[in-house]
Motif scaffolding. Structure first.
Motif, short mmCIF file in Angstrom:
data_model
loop_
_atom_site.label_atom_id
_atom_site.label_comp_id
_atom_site.label_asym_id
_atom_site.label_seq_id
_atom_site.Cartn_x
_atom_site.Cartn_y
_atom_site.Cartn_z
N PRO A 1 -11.07 2.52 -2.98
CA PRO A 1 -12.00 1.90 -3.92
C PRO A 1 -12.44 2.79 -5.02
O PRO A 1 -12.70 2.54 -6.04
N LEU A 2 -12.14 4.02 -4.78
CA LEU A 2 -12.31 5.25 -6.03
C LEU A 2 -11.05 5.56 -6.77
O LEU A 2 -11.43 6.28 -7.84
N ALA A 3 -10.07 4.73 -6.77
CA ALA A 3 -9.05 5.00 -7.57
C ALA A 3 -9.37 4.02 -8.92
O ALA A 3 -10.37 3.39 -9.05
N HIS A 4 -8.39 4.27 -9.95
CA HIS A 4 -8.66 3.31 -11.25
C HIS A 4 -7.51 2.37 -11.15
O HIS A 4 -6.42 2.77 -11.17
N HIS A 5 -7.92 1.29 -11.18
CA HIS A 5 -6.99 0.03 -11.04
C HIS A 5 -7.02 -0.61 -12.36
O HIS A 5 -7.71 -0.74 -13.06
N ILE B 1 0.89 -1.18 0.01
CA ILE B 1 -0.16 -0.07 -0.08
C ILE B 1 0.92 1.21 0.03
O ILE B 1 1.55 1.44 1.01
N MET B 2 0.90 1.86 -1.20
CA MET B 2 1.98 2.73 -1.31
C MET B 2 1.76 4.13 -0.63
O MET B 2 0.42 4.64 -0.73
N ARG B 3 2.55 5.01 -0.01
CA ARG B 3 2.41 6.12 0.40
C ARG B 3 1.78 7.40 -0.52
O ARG B 3 1.19 8.23 -0.20
N SER B 4 2.36 7.09 -1.74
CA SER B 4 1.98 8.15 -2.58
C SER B 4 0.45 8.06 -3.05
O SER B 4 0.09 9.03 -3.42
N ALA B 5 0.03 6.74 -2.91
CA ALA B 5 -1.46 6.80 -3.21
C ALA B 5 -2.25 7.46 -2.22
O ALA B 5 -3.27 8.02 -2.47
N TYR B 6 -1.85 7.33 -0.96
CA TYR B 6 -2.51 8.10 0.25
C TYR B 6 -2.52 9.74 -0.07
O TYR B 6 -3.37 10.42 -0.02
N GLU B 7 -1.07 9.99 -0.47
CA GLU B 7 -0.84 11.37 -0.73
C GLU B 7 -1.67 11.97 -1.79
O GLU B 7 -2.09 13.10 -1.80
N ALA B 8 -1.91 11.17 -2.85
CA ALA B 8 -2.66 11.56 -4.18
C ALA B 8 -4.28 11.82 -3.57
O ALA B 8 -4.68 12.81 -3.94
N VAL B 9 -4.58 10.89 -2.50
CA VAL B 9 -6.10 11.22 -2.40
C VAL B 9 -6.17 12.53 -1.52
O VAL B 9 -7.01 13.20 -1.67
N TYR B 10 -5.26 12.56 -0.38
CA TYR B 10 -5.13 13.82 0.38
C TYR B 10 -4.96 15.07 -0.58
O TYR B 10 -5.73 16.15 0.02
N ALA B 11 -4.21 14.99 -1.58
CA ALA B 11 -4.06 16.17 -2.47
C ALA B 11 -5.09 16.39 -3.48
O ALA B 11 -5.25 17.32 -4.43
N PRO C 1 -5.90 -6.70 -4.87
CA PRO C 1 -7.34 -6.65 -4.14
C PRO C 1 -7.13 -5.74 -3.11
O PRO C 1 -7.81 -5.14 -2.75
N SER C 2 -5.68 -5.57 -2.45
CA SER C 2 -5.45 -4.80 -1.30
C SER C 2 -5.58 -3.25 -1.67
O SER C 2 -6.06 -2.60 -0.87
N LEU C 3 -4.96 -2.96 -2.91
CA LEU C 3 -5.15 -1.52 -3.24
C LEU C 3 -6.73 -1.39 -3.78
O LEU C 3 -7.30 -0.20 -3.63
N GLN C 4 -7.27 -2.22 -4.16
CA GLN C 4 -8.73 -2.07 -4.63
C GLN C 4 -9.45 -1.87 -3.51
O GLN C 4 -10.46 -1.14 -3.37
N GLN C 5 -9.27 -2.46 -2.29
CA GLN C 5 -9.85 -2.29 -0.89
C GLN C 5 -9.51 -0.95 -0.37
O GLN C 5 -10.43 -0.25 0.11
N VAL C 6 -8.40 -0.63 -0.43
CA VAL C 6 -8.04 0.67 0.48
C VAL C 6 -8.39 1.99 -0.18
O VAL C 6 -8.83 3.00 0.26
N ALA D 1 -12.18 9.05 6.94
CA ALA D 1 -13.13 8.10 7.95
C ALA D 1 -12.48 6.89 8.26
O ALA D 1 -12.40 6.74 9.51
N ARG D 2 -11.58 6.32 7.37
CA ARG D 2 -10.88 5.22 7.62
C ARG D 2 -9.66 5.52 8.60
O ARG D 2 -9.54 4.93 9.65
N TRP D 3 -8.94 6.75 8.38
CA TRP D 3 -7.84 7.02 9.20
C TRP D 3 -8.32 7.47 10.76
O TRP D 3 -7.93 7.01 11.73
N PHE D 4 -9.84 8.14 10.79
CA PHE D 4 -10.13 8.22 12.16
C PHE D 4 -10.57 7.15 12.95
O PHE D 4 -10.59 7.11 14.17
N ASP D 5 -11.14 6.14 12.19
CA ASP D 5 -11.56 5.00 12.88
C ASP D 5 -10.51 4.12 13.45
O ASP D 5 -10.31 3.84 14.52
N GLN D 6 -9.02 4.10 12.73
CA GLN D 6 -7.96 3.56 12.93
C GLN D 6 -7.62 4.23 14.20
O GLN D 6 -6.98 3.72 15.29
N LEU D 7 -7.45 5.53 14.31
CA LEU D 7 -7.02 6.47 15.29
C LEU D 7 -7.83 6.23 16.78
O LEU D 7 -7.29 5.72 17.56
N THR D 8 -9.17 6.09 16.42
CA THR D 8 -9.94 5.67 17.61
C THR D 8 -9.78 4.28 18.11
O THR D 8 -9.66 4.15 19.47
#
Length: 110
Positions: free
Chosen positions: A59-63, A32-42, A52-57, A95-102
Motif C-alpha cells: 500500500p505504500l509503494a508508488h503504483h 506479486i514479485m519477490r523483488s517488490a518484497y525485497e525492496a521493502v525489506y531493504a 489491485p493485488s499489488l496495491q493491496q500487498v 506484521a503481515r508476515w508474522f500474521d501469516q506465520l502464526t
C-alpha cells in the motif's frame, strides 16, 4: 537510471544496496514479485505496476500504469520518500508476515 537485467545473488544484493529506488513491474494482474518484497525489506522506495493485488500487498509503494510517463512520475515521487514512509512499509510487511506465520503454525498444530 540504470537497468541492470538479470543478476546473480551477490550482484543482486549489491545493486539493492546502492539503489535509490526499486521498480518491480508486471503485466500479470495477480503477480506479486519477490523483488517488490525485497525492496521493502531493504527500505528502498518501491514503484510497482498499478494492479489491485499489488496495491493491496504494497500500500505504500508508488503504483503506476505500465507506460513511460506514468512510470517516470512514480519514480520521481518515489525518490522523495522519507525514512518514516519506508519504516512504515517495512512494519506493515513484517506484521503481515508474522500474521501469516502464526496462522500457518496454528493450522499445522491441528
Amino acid at each position: 537510471m540504470e537497468f541492470v537485467g538479470f543478476l546473480g545473488p551477490d550482484a543482486y544484493a549489491a545493486e539493492f544496496g546502492r539503489a535509490h529506488a526499486i521498480m518491480s513491474l508486471t503485466t500479470e494482474p495477480t503477480s506479486i514479485m519477490r523483488s517488490a518484497y525485497e525492496a521493502v525489506y531493504a527500505r528502498r522506495p518501491l514503484v510497482t505496476s498499478e494492479w489491485p493485488s499489488l496495491q493491496q500487498v504494497f500500500p505504500l509503494a508508488h503504483h503506476a500504469a505500465n507506460v513511460a510517463p506514468a512510470l517516470a512520475d512514480a519514480v520521481r515521487t518515489a525518490l522523495q520518500d522519507d525514512a518514516a514512509r519506508l519504516d512504515k512499509a517495512l512494519a506493515l510487511q513484517s506484521a503481515r508476515w508474522f500474521d501469516q506465520l502464526t496462522r500457518l503454525q496454528a493450522a499445522l498444530s491441528r
